[in-house]
Scaffold this active site. Structure first.
Site, PDB file in Angstrom:
ATOM      1  N   GLY A   7       0.896  -1.135  -0.148  1.00  0.00           N
ATOM      2  CA  GLY A   7      -0.076   0.144   0.089  1.00  0.00           C
ATOM      3  C   GLY A   7       0.839   1.188   0.129  1.00  0.00           C
ATOM      4  O   GLY A   7       2.171   1.012   0.028  1.00  0.00           O
ATOM      5  N   GLN A  11       3.177   9.856   1.573  1.00  0.00           N
ATOM      6  CA  GLN A  11       4.344   9.159   1.110  1.00  0.00           C
ATOM      7  C   GLN A  11       5.125   9.684  -0.229  1.00  0.00           C
ATOM      8  O   GLN A  11       6.190   9.346  -0.582  1.00  0.00           O
ATOM      9  CB  GLN A  11       4.196   7.725   1.138  1.00  0.00           C
ATOM     10  CG  GLN A  11       3.879   7.061   2.445  1.00  0.00           C
ATOM     11  CD  GLN A  11       3.733   5.760   2.353  1.00  0.00           C
ATOM     12  OE1 GLN A  11       2.838   5.142   2.224  1.00  0.00           O
ATOM     13  NE2 GLN A  11       4.905   4.886   2.590  1.00  0.00           N
ATOM     14  N   CYS A  54       7.360  -0.526   6.108  1.00  0.00           N
ATOM     15  CA  CYS A  54       7.012   0.552   5.310  1.00  0.00           C
ATOM     16  C   CYS A  54       7.948   1.083   4.322  1.00  0.00           C
ATOM     17  O   CYS A  54       9.170   1.193   4.566  1.00  0.00           O
ATOM     18  CB  CYS A  54       6.740   1.732   6.358  1.00  0.00           C
ATOM     19  SG  CYS A  54       5.732   3.192   5.837  1.00  0.00           S
ATOM     20  N   LEU A  55       7.364   1.637   2.861  1.00  0.00           N
ATOM     21  CA  LEU A  55       8.204   1.995   1.873  1.00  0.00           C
ATOM     22  C   LEU A  55       8.887   3.175   2.579  1.00  0.00           C
ATOM     23  O   LEU A  55       9.961   3.695   2.076  1.00  0.00           O
ATOM     24  CB  LEU A  55       7.618   2.335   0.674  1.00  0.00           C
ATOM     25  CG  LEU A  55       6.703   1.117   0.110  1.00  0.00           C
ATOM     26  CD1 LEU A  55       5.952   1.636  -1.223  1.00  0.00           C
ATOM     27  CD2 LEU A  55       7.940   0.210  -0.500  1.00  0.00           C
ATOM     28  N   HIS A 104      -2.384   0.478   8.744  1.00  0.00           N
ATOM     29  CA  HIS A 104      -1.097   1.309   8.562  1.00  0.00           C
ATOM     30  C   HIS A 104      -1.295   2.185   7.404  1.00  0.00           C
ATOM     31  O   HIS A 104      -0.603   3.344   7.762  1.00  0.00           O
ATOM     32  CB  HIS A 104      -0.353   0.187   8.095  1.00  0.00           C
ATOM     33  CG  HIS A 104       1.117   0.371   7.586  1.00  0.00           C
ATOM     34  ND1 HIS A 104       2.355   0.025   8.146  1.00  0.00           N
ATOM     35  CD2 HIS A 104       1.738   1.217   6.723  1.00  0.00           C
ATOM     36  CE1 HIS A 104       3.405   0.576   7.650  1.00  0.00           C
ATOM     37  NE2 HIS A 104       3.000   1.375   6.612  1.00  0.00           N
ATOM     38  N   GLU A 105      -1.921   2.180   6.413  1.00  0.00           N
ATOM     39  CA  GLU A 105      -1.922   3.046   5.302  1.00  0.00           C
ATOM     40  C   GLU A 105      -2.775   4.357   5.805  1.00  0.00           C
ATOM     41  O   GLU A 105      -2.217   5.565   5.458  1.00  0.00           O
ATOM     42  CB  GLU A 105      -2.537   2.519   4.058  1.00  0.00           C
ATOM     43  CG  GLU A 105      -1.686   1.538   3.477  1.00  0.00           C
ATOM     44  CD  GLU A 105      -0.380   1.665   3.281  1.00  0.00           C
ATOM     45  OE1 GLU A 105       0.006   2.937   2.729  1.00  0.00           O
ATOM     46  OE2 GLU A 105       0.339   0.862   3.482  1.00  0.00           O
ATOM     47  N   HIS A 149      -1.049   6.816   8.029  1.00  0.00           N
ATOM     48  CA  HIS A 149      -0.038   8.031   7.298  1.00  0.00           C
ATOM     49  C   HIS A 149      -0.789   9.015   7.033  1.00  0.00           C
ATOM     50  O   HIS A 149      -0.108  10.330   7.019  1.00  0.00           O
ATOM     51  CB  HIS A 149       0.318   7.339   5.722  1.00  0.00           C
ATOM     52  CG  HIS A 149       1.525   6.442   6.101  1.00  0.00           C
ATOM     53  ND1 HIS A 149       2.801   6.757   6.350  1.00  0.00           N
ATOM     54  CD2 HIS A 149       1.628   5.150   5.744  1.00  0.00           C
ATOM     55  CE1 HIS A 149       3.798   5.676   6.270  1.00  0.00           C
ATOM     56  NE2 HIS A 149       2.963   4.465   5.758  1.00  0.00           N
TER      57      HIS A 149
HETATM   58 NI    NI Z   1       3.811   2.899   5.478  1.00  0.00          NI
END
Ligand code: NI
Length: 182
Positions: free
Chosen positions: A49, A54, A94-95, A136-137, A140
């Protein structure tokens, strides 16, 4: 479509609460292009995701894959409500925090209200891994990273996580791993 640069932990955009997208803007070329670029970027990065902050866009948009059989979902202005006191402990990555994993306890079932990319409202109940990815997403969008919620002693570099295993990181605490996500 473009592959967008992903902000890493330390960039202020990741800590700023994102703004709702006005419903009348969802169909605009700018928002539609951003969604396409986010889908392209998360696919390129092989992530589960991605949230708009981000990619340096402080807007309440996430793209996410809830399970292997479904394609990427697009949620605009999502609102999450926990439906249970039961928590699930899984390892997250996480990216924006490359190379790390950490265990997080999250509500095991949630309800999601959002709009899709056509502006249609959607409502769904998610549990297990899908509930974790959604939380999680959507965190953000509030400037929250999983490392804020991780059980501190479980934070691990990816190599060590793979070498020693998730359960070995939780064992000293007596916690059981509920699912292994990556
Ligand atoms: Ni993340």
């Amino acid at each position: 479509m473009a592959i967008l640069k992903i902000a890493r932990a330390g960039h202020p955009v990741l800590r700023k609460p994102a703004s709702p997208v006005p419903l009348s803007d969802i169909g605009s070329p700018e928002i539609q292009r951003l969604i396409d670029d986010m889908l392209h970027t998360v696919d390129d990065a092989d992530g589960a995701g991605l949230a708009a902050p981000q990619v340096h866009q402080s807007k309440r948009i996430v793209v996410l894959q809830l399970d292997d059989d479904r394609g990427m979902e697009v949620w605009i202005n999502p609102e999450l409500t926990p439906l249970t006191d039961a928590h699930l402990i899984t390892f997250e990555g996480c990216l924006s925090v490359p190379g790390l994993r950490g265990a997080v306890a999250r509500p095991a079932q949630i309800e999601v209200s959002a709009y899709d990319r056509t502006g249609a409202p959607l409502q769904l109940v998610l549990d297990d891994f899908a509930a974790v990815v959604a939380q999680h997403e959507c965190d953000h969008l509030d400037g929250v990273l999983y490392i804020d919620k991780a059980i501190p002693e479980t934070l691990s570099f990816l190599d060590e996580y793979r070498r020693y295993g998730a359960q070995s990181l939780l064992a000293p605490r007596g916690d059981e791993l509920d699912a292994e996500g990556e």
